[in-house]
Design a protein around this motif. Structure first.
Motif, PDB file in Angstrom:
ATOM      1  N   PHE A  40       0.844  -1.196   0.000  1.00 49.38           N
ATOM      2  CA  PHE A  40       0.000   0.000   0.000  1.00 49.38           C
ATOM      3  C   PHE A  40       0.879   1.247   0.000  1.00 49.38           C
ATOM      4  CE2 PHE A  40       0.595  -1.056   4.505  1.00 49.38           C
ATOM      5  CZ  PHE A  40       1.044   0.156   5.014  1.00 49.38           C
ATOM      6  N   ARG A  41       0.238   2.357  -0.323  1.00 46.83           N
ATOM      7  CA  ARG A  41       0.910   3.664  -0.326  1.00 46.83           C
ATOM      8  C   ARG A  41      -0.055   4.681   0.265  1.00 46.83           C
ATOM      9  NH1 ARG A  41       1.575   8.344  -3.448  1.00 46.83           N
ATOM     10  NH2 ARG A  41       3.749   9.013  -3.653  1.00 46.83           N
ATOM     11  N   GLU A  43      -0.263   8.753   1.201  1.00 47.82           N
ATOM     12  CA  GLU A  43       0.352  10.073   1.063  1.00 47.82           C
ATOM     13  C   GLU A  43      -0.436  11.042   1.925  1.00 47.82           C
ATOM     14  OE1 GLU A  43       1.589  13.299  -2.404  1.00 47.82           O
ATOM     15  OE2 GLU A  43       0.815  11.327  -2.967  1.00 47.82           O
ATOM     16  N   GLN A  54       5.060   3.863   2.414  1.00 45.81           N
ATOM     17  CA  GLN A  54       4.845   2.667   1.598  1.00 45.81           C
ATOM     18  C   GLN A  54       5.255   1.470   2.437  1.00 45.81           C
ATOM     19  OE1 GLN A  54       5.239   3.647  -2.947  1.00 45.81           O
ATOM     20  NE2 GLN A  54       7.218   3.909  -1.978  1.00 45.81           N
ATOM     21  N   SER A 156      -3.878  10.758  -0.269  1.00 45.06           N
ATOM     22  CA  SER A 156      -4.282   9.593  -1.057  1.00 45.06           C
ATOM     23  C   SER A 156      -3.958   8.304  -0.317  1.00 45.06           C
ATOM     24  CB  SER A 156      -3.600   9.591  -2.433  1.00 45.06           C
ATOM     25  OG  SER A 156      -2.205   9.416  -2.293  1.00 45.06           O
ATOM     26  N   TRP A 157      -4.789   7.312  -0.569  1.00 51.09           N
ATOM     27  CA  TRP A 157      -4.633   5.971   0.011  1.00 51.09           C
ATOM     28  C   TRP A 157      -4.769   4.983  -1.137  1.00 51.09           C
ATOM     29  CZ3 TRP A 157      -2.852   2.705   3.245  1.00 51.09           C
ATOM     30  CH2 TRP A 157      -3.442   1.466   3.457  1.00 51.09           C
ATOM     31  N   ASN A 158      -3.691   4.254  -1.423  1.00 53.55           N
ATOM     32  CA  ASN A 158      -3.682   3.291  -2.513  1.00 53.55           C
ATOM     33  C   ASN A 158      -3.354   1.905  -1.975  1.00 53.55           C
ATOM     34  OD1 ASN A 158      -2.251   6.023  -3.768  1.00 53.55           O
ATOM     35  ND2 ASN A 158      -3.976   5.224  -4.911  1.00 53.55           N
ATOM     36  N   SER A 160      -3.726  -2.397  -1.933  1.00 57.97           N
ATOM     37  CA  SER A 160      -3.891  -3.520  -2.862  1.00 57.97           C
ATOM     38  C   SER A 160      -5.323  -4.015  -2.763  1.00 57.97           C
ATOM     39  CB  SER A 160      -2.961  -4.669  -2.488  1.00 57.97           C
ATOM     40  OG  SER A 160      -1.616  -4.296  -2.636  1.00 57.97           O
TER      41      SER A 160
END
Length: 169
Positions: A40-41, A43, A54, A156-158, A160
């Protein structure tokens, strides 16, 4: 003697039967996939400074549990590959820490009935408080309070996506 018998039959027996039914009943089906890694990432901005975290959420099947509300269920444990205990955004002081939760291992491992309805906490965070070195409370901090009181803005939340898992006897 009669009072004790009535007490046991009327008050204790139903709970004893529930306990026996839950704990002696069959386990739910085992997961086909018992281990997963989910990069995941995140920010965010704190006091005007942009930061990126990360990491990888590692989820593992941890056997079966049982309780009165759910009956028997599959247990999952999770940890961060970095070795960090949490995704810490800010240590406010010795007793308070603001962190972001990556989500439930049940979700990532395909063990939720309604994955469509599942929502991550973004753009909110959590505040954990300790007193005398012990955990005392954990509460949600909404995005507006996060920004106004702590000067943190989640950008932002990215994560999987969850896996598709199968469960068999």
């Amino acid at each position: 003697m009669l009072v004790a018998f009535v007490f046991v039959v009327y008050f204790a027996l139903p709970w004893i039967l529930i306990f026996i039914g839950i704990h002696l009943g069959p386990n739910p089906p085992r997961p086909e996939i018992t281990y997963g890694e989910f990069p995941f990432r995140l920010e965010y901005e704190i006091n005007g400074e942009r930061k990126v975290i990360q990491d990888t959420l590692i989820c593992e099947f941890d056997g079966f549990g049982a309780d009165e509300a759910n009956g028997k269920y599959r247990k999952w444990k999770d940890r961060l590959a970095s070795g960090n205990q949490r995704i810490t955004l800010l240590k406010v002081d010795q007793t308070k820490e603001i962190y972001y939760s990556p989500g439930s291992p049940d979700y990532y491992m395909g063990d939720l009935k309604d994955t469509e309805g599942y929502r991550h906490g973004f753009p909110n965070a959590l505040l954990i408080e300790r007193r005398d070195g012990k955990f005392t409370s954990n509460r949600l901090i909404r995005a507006d309070e996060l920004l106004n009181k702590y000067h943190i803005n989640l950008i932002s939340w990215n994560p999987s996506p969850p896996i598709k898992n199968n469960f068999s006897e």
